[in-house]
Design a protein around this motif. Structure first.
Motif, PDB file in Angstrom:
ATOM      1  N   PRO A   1     -93.620  24.943  81.259  1.00  0.00           N
ATOM      2  CA  PRO A   1     -94.882  25.118  80.531  1.00  0.00           C
ATOM      3  C   PRO A   1     -95.057  26.510  79.905  1.00  0.00           C
ATOM      4  O   PRO A   1     -95.686  26.634  78.860  1.00  0.00           O
ATOM      5  CB  PRO A   1     -95.935  24.882  81.612  1.00  0.00           C
ATOM      6  CG  PRO A   1     -95.245  24.041  82.638  1.00  0.00           C
ATOM      7  CD  PRO A   1     -93.794  24.404  82.607  1.00  0.00           C
TER       8      PRO A   1
ATOM      9  N   PHE B   1     -94.516  27.223  76.021  1.00  0.00           N
ATOM     10  CA  PHE B   1     -95.289  26.490  75.013  1.00  0.00           C
ATOM     11  C   PHE B   1     -96.628  27.161  74.740  1.00  0.00           C
ATOM     12  O   PHE B   1     -97.238  27.724  75.649  1.00  0.00           O
ATOM     13  CB  PHE B   1     -95.502  25.043  75.481  1.00  0.00           C
ATOM     14  CG  PHE B   1     -94.219  24.269  75.547  1.00  0.00           C
ATOM     15  CD1 PHE B   1     -93.774  23.531  74.461  1.00  0.00           C
ATOM     16  CD2 PHE B   1     -93.419  24.327  76.679  1.00  0.00           C
ATOM     17  CE1 PHE B   1     -92.565  22.847  74.509  1.00  0.00           C
ATOM     18  CE2 PHE B   1     -92.207  23.647  76.738  1.00  0.00           C
ATOM     19  CZ  PHE B   1     -91.793  22.904  75.657  1.00  0.00           C
TER      20      PHE B   1
ATOM     21  N   SER C   1    -100.534  26.485  73.335  1.00  0.00           N
ATOM     22  CA  SER C   1    -101.514  25.416  73.140  1.00  0.00           C
ATOM     23  C   SER C   1    -102.870  26.000  73.513  1.00  0.00           C
ATOM     24  O   SER C   1    -102.943  26.925  74.324  1.00  0.00           O
ATOM     25  CB  SER C   1    -101.183  24.241  74.074  1.00  0.00           C
ATOM     26  OG  SER C   1    -102.205  23.273  74.042  1.00  0.00           O
TER      27      SER C   1
ATOM     28  N   CYS D   1     -99.299  20.423  78.795  1.00  0.00           N
ATOM     29  CA  CYS D   1     -97.909  19.945  78.704  1.00  0.00           C
ATOM     30  C   CYS D   1     -97.247  19.755  80.074  1.00  0.00           C
ATOM     31  O   CYS D   1     -96.176  19.155  80.164  1.00  0.00           O
ATOM     32  CB  CYS D   1     -97.087  20.904  77.846  1.00  0.00           C
ATOM     33  SG  CYS D   1     -96.983  22.574  78.517  1.00  0.00           S
TER      34      CYS D   1
ATOM     35  N   LEU E   1     -93.842  17.316  80.762  1.00  0.00           N
ATOM     36  CA  LEU E   1     -92.570  18.031  80.958  1.00  0.00           C
ATOM     37  C   LEU E   1     -91.985  17.749  82.336  1.00  0.00           C
ATOM     38  O   LEU E   1     -90.776  17.824  82.529  1.00  0.00           O
ATOM     39  CB  LEU E   1     -92.773  19.554  80.786  1.00  0.00           C
ATOM     40  CG  LEU E   1     -93.119  20.049  79.384  1.00  0.00           C
ATOM     41  CD1 LEU E   1     -93.444  21.539  79.408  1.00  0.00           C
ATOM     42  CD2 LEU E   1     -91.966  19.783  78.402  1.00  0.00           C
TER      43      LEU E   1
ATOM     44  N   THR F   1    -105.687  18.744  72.419  1.00  0.00           N
ATOM     45  CA  THR F   1    -105.262  18.117  73.683  1.00  0.00           C
ATOM     46  C   THR F   1    -106.456  17.724  74.560  1.00  0.00           C
ATOM     47  O   THR F   1    -106.306  16.886  75.442  1.00  0.00           O
ATOM     48  CB  THR F   1    -104.338  19.053  74.474  1.00  0.00           C
ATOM     49  OG1 THR F   1    -105.045  20.269  74.728  1.00  0.00           O
ATOM     50  CG2 THR F   1    -103.056  19.348  73.716  1.00  0.00           C
TER      51      THR F   1
ATOM     52  N   SER G   1    -103.141  13.666  79.312  1.00  0.00           N
ATOM     53  CA  SER G   1    -101.885  14.420  79.411  1.00  0.00           C
ATOM     54  C   SER G   1    -100.759  13.605  80.033  1.00  0.00           C
ATOM     55  O   SER G   1     -99.594  13.957  79.925  1.00  0.00           O
ATOM     56  CB  SER G   1    -102.098  15.697  80.232  1.00  0.00           C
ATOM     57  OG  SER G   1    -102.435  15.360  81.561  1.00  0.00           O
TER      58      SER G   1
ATOM     59  N   VAL H   1     -99.273  21.356  70.863  1.00  0.00           N
ATOM     60  CA  VAL H   1     -98.344  21.918  71.850  1.00  0.00           C
ATOM     61  C   VAL H   1     -97.153  22.387  71.028  1.00  0.00           C
ATOM     62  O   VAL H   1     -96.531  21.584  70.333  1.00  0.00           O
ATOM     63  CB  VAL H   1     -97.870  20.858  72.877  1.00  0.00           C
ATOM     64  CG1 VAL H   1     -96.778  21.434  73.770  1.00  0.00           C
ATOM     65  CG2 VAL H   1     -99.038  20.358  73.730  1.00  0.00           C
TER      66      VAL H   1
ATOM     67  N   TRP I   1     -90.286  18.941  73.955  1.00  0.00           N
ATOM     68  CA  TRP I   1     -91.656  18.408  73.912  1.00  0.00           C
ATOM     69  C   TRP I   1     -91.683  17.028  73.249  1.00  0.00           C
ATOM     70  O   TRP I   1     -92.373  16.107  73.693  1.00  0.00           O
ATOM     71  CB  TRP I   1     -92.618  19.380  73.198  1.00  0.00           C
ATOM     72  CG  TRP I   1     -93.961  18.750  72.976  1.00  0.00           C
ATOM     73  CD1 TRP I   1     -94.530  18.422  71.785  1.00  0.00           C
ATOM     74  CD2 TRP I   1     -94.887  18.329  73.990  1.00  0.00           C
ATOM     75  NE1 TRP I   1     -95.741  17.817  71.981  1.00  0.00           N
ATOM     76  CE2 TRP I   1     -95.992  17.744  73.340  1.00  0.00           C
ATOM     77  CE3 TRP I   1     -94.871  18.380  75.383  1.00  0.00           C
ATOM     78  CZ2 TRP I   1     -97.083  17.219  74.011  1.00  0.00           C
ATOM     79  CZ3 TRP I   1     -95.952  17.850  76.076  1.00  0.00           C
ATOM     80  CH2 TRP I   1     -97.047  17.281  75.400  1.00  0.00           C
TER      81      TRP I   1
ATOM     82  N   SER J   1     -90.270  14.549  75.828  1.00  0.00           N
ATOM     83  CA  SER J   1     -91.158  14.350  76.981  1.00  0.00           C
ATOM     84  C   SER J   1     -92.421  13.586  76.589  1.00  0.00           C
ATOM     85  O   SER J   1     -92.812  12.632  77.269  1.00  0.00           O
ATOM     86  CB  SER J   1     -91.558  15.700  77.597  1.00  0.00           C
ATOM     87  OG  SER J   1     -90.417  16.367  78.099  1.00  0.00           O
ATOM     88  N   SER J   2     -93.041  14.007  75.481  1.00  0.00           N
ATOM     89  CA  SER J   2     -94.292  13.339  75.095  1.00  0.00           C
ATOM     90  C   SER J   2     -93.999  11.922  74.607  1.00  0.00           C
ATOM     91  O   SER J   2     -94.749  10.981  74.888  1.00  0.00           O
ATOM     92  CB  SER J   2     -95.038  14.155  74.024  1.00  0.00           C
ATOM     93  OG  SER J   2     -94.236  14.332  72.869  1.00  0.00           O
TER      94      SER J   2
END
Ligand code: FDA
Length: 392
Positions: free
Chosen positions: A59, A62, A64, A70, A74, A344, A349, A369, A380, A383-384
Motif C-alpha cells: 500500500p 500508491f 490516493s 488499496c 492488494l 474510493t 474496497s 489509486v 493495481w 488486483s482490482s
C-alpha cells in the motif's frame, strides 16, 4: 437484445483480468474496446518488455485520497499471485532494479497470456466498438453500441485514465461515474516529465547526457533513483516519481551525492592538500563534467586552500541541497498515469462495486489509486480486476 451477465468496457490490464476471473466462475462475459487491439498500453509498457509487477508492492507505493483503500485488493491478489500466473505460462522474466519484474522477451507475451485466459474460459472480446450510451433499467444495464444494444447484470468500467490520448485514453470512465452520481477526485497527469524555464534550461544544457543516482524530494516524498540531465532539463525515474507529488509552484530538492558528507570531504581534502581544485575532489563521487560545472557555477574555480568553510558549505549545498522549481509538466500527452479518478469513498474496497449503484464496478487506473513507477500500476490493475472478477 443480447444479454450477458457481465459487460466490461476496456480491454486493458484490469478489464482482461476481470474478464478471466468472471468467466472462470461461469459468468457470460463481453469485453468491449474502441481500440483496434487489446492491451495496447501493455504492449508499449516497460520499453516493450512490460514491467508487469513489483515484488515489493504494498500500500505504501500508491497515492490516493484514501491510502487504505488499496490494502484489501492488494492482499487478496498479490504480486506473487500474478508472478505464479506468468510462470505457469512459461514466460521468462528478470528483476531489473528495486523489485521491478520485466519480461525477458516481449510485453506481447503478457497480452497473449490474458487473451488466452479469456478465450479458454469463454469471455468474448469485441474490438473497434464504441459505447454510445449507458442506461439502467431496473436492475439491468443497457449498453448502447453501434451494432445494437447489449444488456447486462454487472457493468465493469475498466477504461483507464486520461494519459496518452493518442492511444485511445478517454474520459469515458469519469463520465459514467458522473452519470450515476459516483464521486470523482480531481485528476492530473502523474509519472510525467516536468518542464523548466528557458533560463534554467540554458544552465543545464551543457550537462545533457549525464546521469547520477540522486535523492529527489518534494512535499514529504523522497525517491532514491537515477536522474538524467537532458536537453529538456532533468528527467529519469526519480523525477518521474516525484512528479506525482509535485504541485504548481513547488520547488523540488535534489541531492546528487546522497549519503556523502560533501563539506567533510572537502575540508579533509583541503587539510591534506590545499593545492587541489574543488572539481578534482568532487569528481571522486560525481561525473567529471558535473563536478566541473558545479565548481564553475558556484564561482569556485580555485584551490581549496583559498576557500573558507563558508565557501565549502556553498559547494555542499550546490551538490546535495540543490533546489529547482519546475514551470510545469508535459501533461497527459506523455504522462504514464492519471492521478485521481473515481472516488474510493464511493467504492467497496473488497469488490470495487459502486456503493450506491448495484451492479456497477470501477477497476484499474480509472479509480483514484495511482502507483509509483516500477510495476505498481499494473499490479493495481491485476488486483482490482481480480477482486471485481470474484464479485460480478
Ligand atoms: P488501460 O489504459 O490499460 O486500458 C483501458 C482500455 O480501455 C484501453 O484499451 C482503451 O482503449 C479502452 N477504452 C478507453 N475508453 C474507452 C471507451 N470510451 N470505449 C471503449 N473502450 C475504451 N505500468 C506498470 O505497472 N509498468 C509499466 O512498465 C508501465 N509502463 C507504462 C508505459 C507507458 C508509456 C504508459 C503510458 C503507461 C505505463 N504504465 C506502466 C501504466 C499502465 O500502463 C497503466 O496503469 C495500466 O495500463 C492501467 O490499466 P487499465 O486496464 O486500468 O487501463
Amino acid at each position: 437484445m443480447e444479454f450477458f451477465d457481465v459487460v466490461i468496457v476496456g480491454a486493458g490490464a484490469a478489464g482482461m483480468m476481470c474478464a478471466i476471473e468472471a468467466a472462470k466462475r461461469g459468468r457470460s462475459v463481453l469485453v468491449i474496446d474502441h481500440a483496434r487491439a487489446a492491451g495496447e498500453k501493455i504492449r508499449i509498457s516497460g520499453g516493450g518488455r512490460c514491467n508487469f509487477t513489483n515484488i515489493h508492492a504494498g500500500p505504501r507505493n500508491f497515492l490516493s485520497r484514501n491510502p487504505h483503500f488499496c490494502i484489501s485488493a492488494l492482499k487478496r491478489y498479490t504480486q506473487h499471485d500474478f508472478l505464479a500466473l506468468v510462470k505457469s505460462h512459461g514466460i521468462a522474466f528478470h528483476e531489473k532494479t528495486l523489485g521491478q519484474l520485466f519480461c525477458d522477451g516481449s510485453a506481447t507475451q503478457i497480452i497473449a497470456l490474458l487473451l488466452d485466459g479469456m478465450k479458454r474460459h469463454g469471455a468474448q472480446l469485441r474490438l473497434n466498438t464504441r459505447v454510445e450510451k449507458i442506461d439502467k433499467a431496473g436492475d439491468r444495464f443497457v449498453v448502447g453500441l453501434a451494432g445494437g444494444p447489449v444488456g447486462c447484470a454487472s457493468l465493469v468500467v475498466a477504461s483507464g485514465g486520461k494519459s496518452i490520448p493518442k492511444m485511445g485514453a478517454s474520459g469515458f470512465g469519469y463520465e459514467v461515474a458522473a452519470q450515476f452520481g459516483v464521486g470523482i477526485v480531481e485528476t492530473r497527469p502523474a509519472l510525467v516529465p516536468l518542464t523548466f524555464e528557458p533560463n534554467t534550461l540554458e544552465r543545464l544544457k551543457p550537462l545533457a547526457g549525464i546521469a547520477v543516482d540522486a535523492q529527489v524530494s518534494c512535499n514529504k516524498a523522497r525517491f532514491d533513483e537515477a536522474m538524467l540531465f537532458t536537453h529538456r532539463g532533468i528527467s529519469g525515474p526519480s523525477i518521474l516519481q516525484i512528479s506525482s507529488y509535485w504541485r504548481e509552484g513547488d520547488e523540488i530538492g535534489i541531492a546528487m551525492a546522497p549519503g556523502v558528507d560533501v563539506f567533510g570531504v572537502l575540508r579533509e581534502a583541503r587539510a591534506r592538500n590545499g593545492k587541489q581544485a574543488v572539481q578534482t575532489v568532487l569528481s571522486a563521487f560525481l561525473p567529471k563534467k558535473l563536478a566541473q560545472t558545479i565548481a564553475e557555477q558556484s564561482g569556485a574555480l580555485k584551490n581549496l586552500a583559498d576557500m573558507p568553510d563558508k565557501e565549502l558549505r556553498r559547494i555542499e549545498a550546490a551538490v546535495n541541497g540543490w533546489r529547482i522549481k519546475p514551470s510545469g509538466s508535459e501533461g497527459y500527452r506523455t504522462a504514464e498515469v492519471t492521478l485521481g479518478g473515481v472516488d474510493t469513498r464511493d467504492l467497496d474496497s473488497r469488490t470495487m462495486a459502486a456503493r450506491s449503484v448495484p451492479g456497477l464496478y470501477f477497476i484499474g487506473e480509472v479509480v483514484d489509486v495511482t502507483g509509483w513507477l516500477g510495476g505498481y500500476n499494473f499490479q493495481w490493475a491485476w488486483s482490482s480486476g481480480w477482486c471485481a472478477g470474484q464479485a460480478v
